[in-house]
Design a protein around this motif. Structure first.
Motif, short mmCIF file in Angstrom:
data_model
loop_
_atom_site.label_atom_id
_atom_site.label_comp_id
_atom_site.label_asym_id
_atom_site.label_seq_id
_atom_site.Cartn_x
_atom_site.Cartn_y
_atom_site.Cartn_z
N SER A 54 0.90 -0.98 -0.03
CA SER A 54 -0.32 -0.12 0.09
C SER A 54 1.08 1.45 -0.11
O SER A 54 2.07 1.10 0.39
N ILE A 55 0.29 1.97 -0.23
CA ILE A 55 1.21 3.45 -0.45
C ILE A 55 0.42 4.37 0.38
O ILE A 55 -0.49 5.48 0.28
N ILE A 56 0.95 5.28 1.26
CA ILE A 56 1.05 6.56 2.10
C ILE A 56 0.78 8.09 0.95
O ILE A 56 1.91 7.88 0.93
N ARG A 57 -0.39 8.22 0.53
CA ARG A 57 -0.30 9.27 -0.12
C ARG A 57 -0.11 10.10 0.12
O ARG A 57 0.73 11.57 -0.31
N ALA A 58 -0.80 10.91 1.83
CA ALA A 58 -0.73 11.69 1.87
C ALA A 58 -0.97 12.30 3.44
O ALA A 58 -1.42 11.01 4.72
N VAL A 59 -0.47 13.18 4.27
CA VAL A 59 -1.04 13.29 5.93
C VAL A 59 -1.74 14.52 5.97
O VAL A 59 -1.49 15.53 5.41
N ASN A 60 -2.48 14.14 6.76
CA ASN A 60 -4.01 15.16 7.06
C ASN A 60 -3.99 15.79 5.88
O ASN A 60 -3.29 17.35 5.12
N SER A 61 -4.06 15.52 4.77
CA SER A 61 -4.03 15.90 3.62
C SER A 61 -2.95 17.06 2.18
O SER A 61 -2.84 17.19 1.53
N ARG A 62 -2.08 16.88 3.63
CA ARG A 62 -0.93 17.06 2.99
C ARG A 62 -0.07 16.33 2.26
O ARG A 62 0.31 14.93 2.45
N PRO A 63 0.60 16.49 0.44
CA PRO A 63 1.11 15.35 -0.13
C PRO A 63 2.17 14.97 0.32
O PRO A 63 3.06 15.48 0.86
N VAL A 64 2.80 13.20 0.30
CA VAL A 64 4.15 13.05 0.89
C VAL A 64 5.07 12.40 -0.24
O VAL A 64 3.98 11.76 -0.73
N ASN A 65 5.94 12.93 -0.38
CA ASN A 65 6.57 12.92 -1.48
C ASN A 65 8.20 11.55 -1.14
O ASN A 65 8.49 11.12 -2.25
N SER A 66 8.00 11.52 -0.18
CA SER A 66 9.69 11.23 0.31
C SER A 66 9.39 10.63 1.73
O SER A 66 8.50 10.79 2.48
N VAL A 67 9.77 9.73 2.17
CA VAL A 67 10.10 8.79 3.87
C VAL A 67 10.62 10.20 4.28
O VAL A 67 9.89 10.38 5.95
N GLU A 68 11.25 10.98 4.16
CA GLU A 68 11.74 12.15 4.87
C GLU A 68 10.53 12.93 5.07
O GLU A 68 10.46 13.66 6.39
N GLU A 69 9.88 13.44 4.17
CA GLU A 69 8.41 14.23 4.21
C GLU A 69 7.40 13.84 4.82
O GLU A 69 6.90 14.62 5.99
N PHE A 70 7.42 12.43 5.29
CA PHE A 70 6.38 11.68 5.52
C PHE A 70 6.99 11.89 7.50
O PHE A 70 5.86 12.71 7.72
N PHE A 73 6.20 15.42 8.38
CA PHE A 73 4.67 15.87 9.08
C PHE A 73 4.53 14.66 10.09
O PHE A 73 3.54 15.43 11.13
N VAL A 74 4.12 13.97 10.47
CA VAL A 74 3.80 13.35 10.91
C VAL A 74 4.46 13.65 12.97
O VAL A 74 4.05 13.09 13.89
N GLY A 75 6.25 14.07 12.40
CA GLY A 75 6.70 14.19 13.48
C GLY A 75 5.98 15.08 14.48
O GLY A 75 6.70 15.42 16.03
N GLN A 76 4.81 15.60 13.58
CA GLN A 76 4.91 16.90 14.00
C GLN A 76 3.59 17.02 14.96
O GLN A 76 2.75 17.46 16.46
N PHE A 77 3.13 15.36 15.45
CA PHE A 77 1.88 15.75 16.48
C PHE A 77 1.97 14.25 17.69
O PHE A 77 3.51 14.46 17.86
N ASP A 78 1.61 14.70 18.63
CA ASP A 78 1.74 14.80 19.98
C ASP A 78 0.94 13.48 20.01
O ASP A 78 0.23 13.09 19.28
N ALA A 79 1.98 12.67 20.87
CA ALA A 79 1.51 11.57 21.62
C ALA A 79 -1.12 11.56 21.63
O ALA A 79 0.28 13.02 22.26
N PRO A 98 -7.96 6.58 9.93
CA PRO A 98 -7.82 7.71 10.95
C PRO A 98 -6.11 7.24 11.48
O PRO A 98 -6.70 5.72 11.90
N LEU A 99 -5.38 7.91 12.16
CA LEU A 99 -4.11 6.98 13.22
C LEU A 99 -4.32 7.72 13.91
O LEU A 99 -3.36 9.05 13.94
N VAL A 100 -4.26 7.33 15.42
CA VAL A 100 -3.93 7.92 16.35
C VAL A 100 -2.88 8.13 16.30
O VAL A 100 -1.97 6.51 17.10
N MET A 101 -1.37 8.97 17.20
CA MET A 101 -0.17 8.68 17.32
C MET A 101 0.26 8.33 18.43
O MET A 101 -0.35 8.17 19.29
N PRO A 102 0.68 7.01 18.38
CA PRO A 102 1.52 6.47 20.09
C PRO A 102 2.40 7.20 20.87
O PRO A 102 2.92 8.00 20.49
#
Length: 105
Positions: A54-70, A73-79, A98-102
């Motif tokens: 499967s391919i993750i295309r976006a996080v909160n509607s923000r397009p993802v084009n690399s692992v670093e970009e993913f 984006f995801v690193g900005q979320f708190d548990a 939906p994914l809850v940040m662990p």
């Protein structure tokens, strides 16, 4: 990476060769799910991520084009924060999940 372990999946960059094997238009961007930890948070939350291929295309509607970009984006979320992943399944169907940040392990 630590963030991928925290979520419970391994991601890799989408290359032209991988995209061709998956019959996926690389113009759509995204990162490939290579592995899901069966005991990890994403599996425990029962997010129907579709598994490897499967391919993750976006996080909160923000397009993802690399692992670093993913990870940026995801690193900005708190548990406990919820994010929405836009995923393209191997069948070609797109879904918003939906994914809850662990907590950090």
């Amino acid at each position: 990476t630590a963030l991928q372990q925290r979520i419970g999946m391994t991601l890799i960059e989408l290359t032209e060769g991988i995209a061709a094997d998956l019959d996926y238009d690389l113009e759509g961007g995204g990162v490939l799910i290579a592995r899901i930890d069966p005991d990890g948070p994403i599996a425990r939350q029962q997010v129907l991520i579709g598994g490897p291929g499967s391919i993750i295309r976006a996080v909160n509607s923000r397009p993802v084009n690399s692992v670093e970009e993913f990870e940026t984006f995801v690193g900005q979320f708190d548990a406990g924060d919820t994010m929405i992943l836009t995923v393209r399944y191997t069948s070609g169907v797109n879904a918003r999940l939906p994914l809850v940040m662990p907590e950090a392990r």
